[in-house]
Motif scaffolding. Structure first.
Motif, PDB file in Angstrom:
ATOM      1  N   ARG A 168      -5.682  10.809   1.807  1.00  0.00           N
ATOM      2  CA  ARG A 168      -4.205  10.916   2.237  1.00  0.00           C
ATOM      3  C   ARG A 168      -3.824  12.294   1.872  1.00  0.00           C
ATOM      4  NH1 ARG A 168      -0.079   7.875  -1.811  1.00  0.00           N
ATOM      5  NH2 ARG A 168      -1.650   8.554  -3.146  1.00  0.00           N
ATOM      6  N   ARG A 197      -5.471   5.764   2.262  1.00  0.00           N
ATOM      7  CA  ARG A 197      -6.213   5.078   3.437  1.00  0.00           C
ATOM      8  C   ARG A 197      -7.009   3.982   2.788  1.00  0.00           C
ATOM      9  NH1 ARG A 197      -1.894   7.852   4.987  1.00  0.00           N
ATOM     10  NH2 ARG A 197      -2.093   9.932   5.119  1.00  0.00           N
ATOM     11  N   ASP A 202       0.371   5.516   3.495  1.00  0.00           N
ATOM     12  CA  ASP A 202       1.035   6.467   3.112  1.00  0.00           C
ATOM     13  C   ASP A 202       1.449   6.294   1.636  1.00  0.00           C
ATOM     14  OD1 ASP A 202       1.279   8.364   5.140  1.00  0.00           O
ATOM     15  OD2 ASP A 202       2.968   7.521   6.079  1.00  0.00           O
TER      16      ASP A 202
END
Length: 452
Positions: A440, A322, A318
């Motif tokens: 993300r 990723r 986060d």
């Protein structure tokens, strides 16, 4: 005259209702409990296969061949998983996510209870292993639609900035199930002799799965449908679109590269997870001379380390994305695969524990990132089918093959050769991570963003 602009297939006319924190906690709990049941059943079978199934269901084959046959039934479940992914993904993309997750829960838990009540080969002969294989097929079909479906349900419901965090709870169910399965076997077997454990003790945790089914079913029936799925379904008529008749065909036509990369990235975590749950247990008892209780206690520690890796991987993804997490985990796995198995062959109790924990930690790191990325990389129209099918193809290669061939390769050519074989599988995952885009910040309803 200015030519008209091409029509943009975006999220226009689609409104995604925000989920409250209370709703997200309920969704996270539903994903957690469902994955606990899935992995509890799979881990329970894997550990029991290592400890007793060769004697209970395959006694005519002898200890060595019986163990191979018991592990072979693990492979049967993995082969069935892509079939389950196609079935539940198809109807999940057409009818909704929630109904499919309730069905997978009932199938998985029901098959486990049946295995726990199964007569032995000494009682019903060849029918016993045949029935075990059939139940493993049912478990595999259910598992094929469970984890990817539960993960995308959480991801589609979560706020964009915290997708990794909320999807993490679905992944954590896998780690806790490893803990629960080993702890249950340890508790049941603590007051039993080896003969009593092989006779009836191993059945108790299987039959106890019925309690988990009841809890999981109650929770899943209380949750609402995925808001992204509902918003996409409402917006499609205004765009002149319809839900795909065959989501798997559309997925291969529109996103073949992403499907291949997801299959590749899934290999490493499956190999490390299932080698830790099966091959390590067999080596610990059969080769290193560790007691059943020591091996089960180590399995509990391994499940906790797997869970720790999930938390680190998900929350880090986060913050930094990723892809960096996937690159770090798969890169570490390539090196660790070459090291761990030669050292394992002569490890002491503490060394065995350390090797198992490190292996499971690396697997958890990747799981924490990959489960949220599965939803972000695929289009909503075929997301369930594409993510579940591609993910489970990787699990066949990583979860079924290494535990099945580990003993044979190690005995014939040495642990170093098996380590190199595993490292090559992990290298496929590393190359896939290199080829994957960062996901993300993607909007889950923006179909253009995932077609580049």
């Amino acid at each position: 005259m200015t030519p008209p602009k091409p029509r943009q297939h975006t999220k226009q006319n689609a409104v995604v209702p925000a989920r409250t924190d209370r709703q997200m906690r309920r969704i996270a709990l539903a994903g957690f409990v469902g994955t606990v049941i899935e992995f509890y059943d799979l881990t329970l079978y894997a550990v029991a296969a290592s400890l007793v199934f060769a004697k209970v269901f395959f006694p005519a084959l002898g200890p060595a061949a019986g163990t191979v046959a018991a592990f072979g039934t693990l492979g049967v479940a993995f082969v069935a998983r892509p079939i389950g992914a196609l079935i539940f993904g198809h109807f999940g993309d057409r009818l909704g996510r929630k109904r499919m997750l309730v069905t997978t829960l009932l199938l998985m838990g029901g098959a486990t209870v049946v295995v726990g009540a199964m007569p032995t080969a000494g009682q019903i002969g060849v029918a016993a292993p045949i029935l075990v294989v059939l139940m493993r097929i049912v478990q595999g079909i259910a598992a094929g639609g469970e984890l990817a479906g539960a993960a995308l349900f959480s991801t589609e419901s979560a706020p964009a900035a915290k997708r990794g965090f909320w999807t993490m709870f679905t992944s954590l169910g896998g780690g806790f199930s490893i803990v629960i399965a080993n702890a249950t076997l340890l508790a049941v077997g603590a007051g039993l002799s080896d003969a009593q454990f092989a006779s009836f003790g191993w059945r108790i945790p299987f039959l106890a799965s019925a309690l988990l089914i009841g809890v999981g079913l109650y929770i899943r029936l209380k949750i609402e449908e995925s808001p992204v799925f509902e918003a996409g379904a409402e917006a499609e008529p205004s765009r002149g679109a319809k839900r795909p008749k065959l989501p798997i065909v559309e997925a291969w036509r529109r996103q073949p590269r992403q499907m291949l990369l997801v299959a590749g990235i899934s290999i490493m975590q499956a190999a490390f997870t299932y080698l830790g749950a099966t091959y390590f247990a067999n080596v610990g008892t059969a080769q290193l001379g560790l007691s059943r209780n020591v091996v089960l206690a180590a399995g509990i520690a391994g499940g906790l380390c797997w869970s720790l890796g999930v938390v680190i991987g998900a929350m880090t993804s986060d913050r930094v994305g990723r892809r960096p997490v996937l690159l770090a985990a798969t890169g570490a796995a390539v090196v660790w695969a070459v090291v761990v198995f030669p050292v394992l062959q002569s490890a002491s109790g503490p060394g065995y524990l350390a090797l198992l924990c490190a292996t499971m930690l690396i697997a958890g790191l990747e799981i924490g990132s990959i489960n949220v990325m599965l939803s972000e990389i695929f289009e909503t129209r075929h997301r369930y089918t594409a993510s579940a099918f591609a993910y489970n193809i990787g699990l066949v290669l990583g979860g079924a093959v290494p535990p099945l061939v580990a003993g044979t390769i190690t005995a014939s050519y040495g642990a170093v050769v098996f380590g190199v074989f595993l490292a090559l599988l992990c290298l496929i995952s590393l190359l896939s991570a290199i080829g994957l885009p960062e996901t993300r910040d993607r909007d889950l309803l923006d179909v253009l963003a995932v077609r580049r």
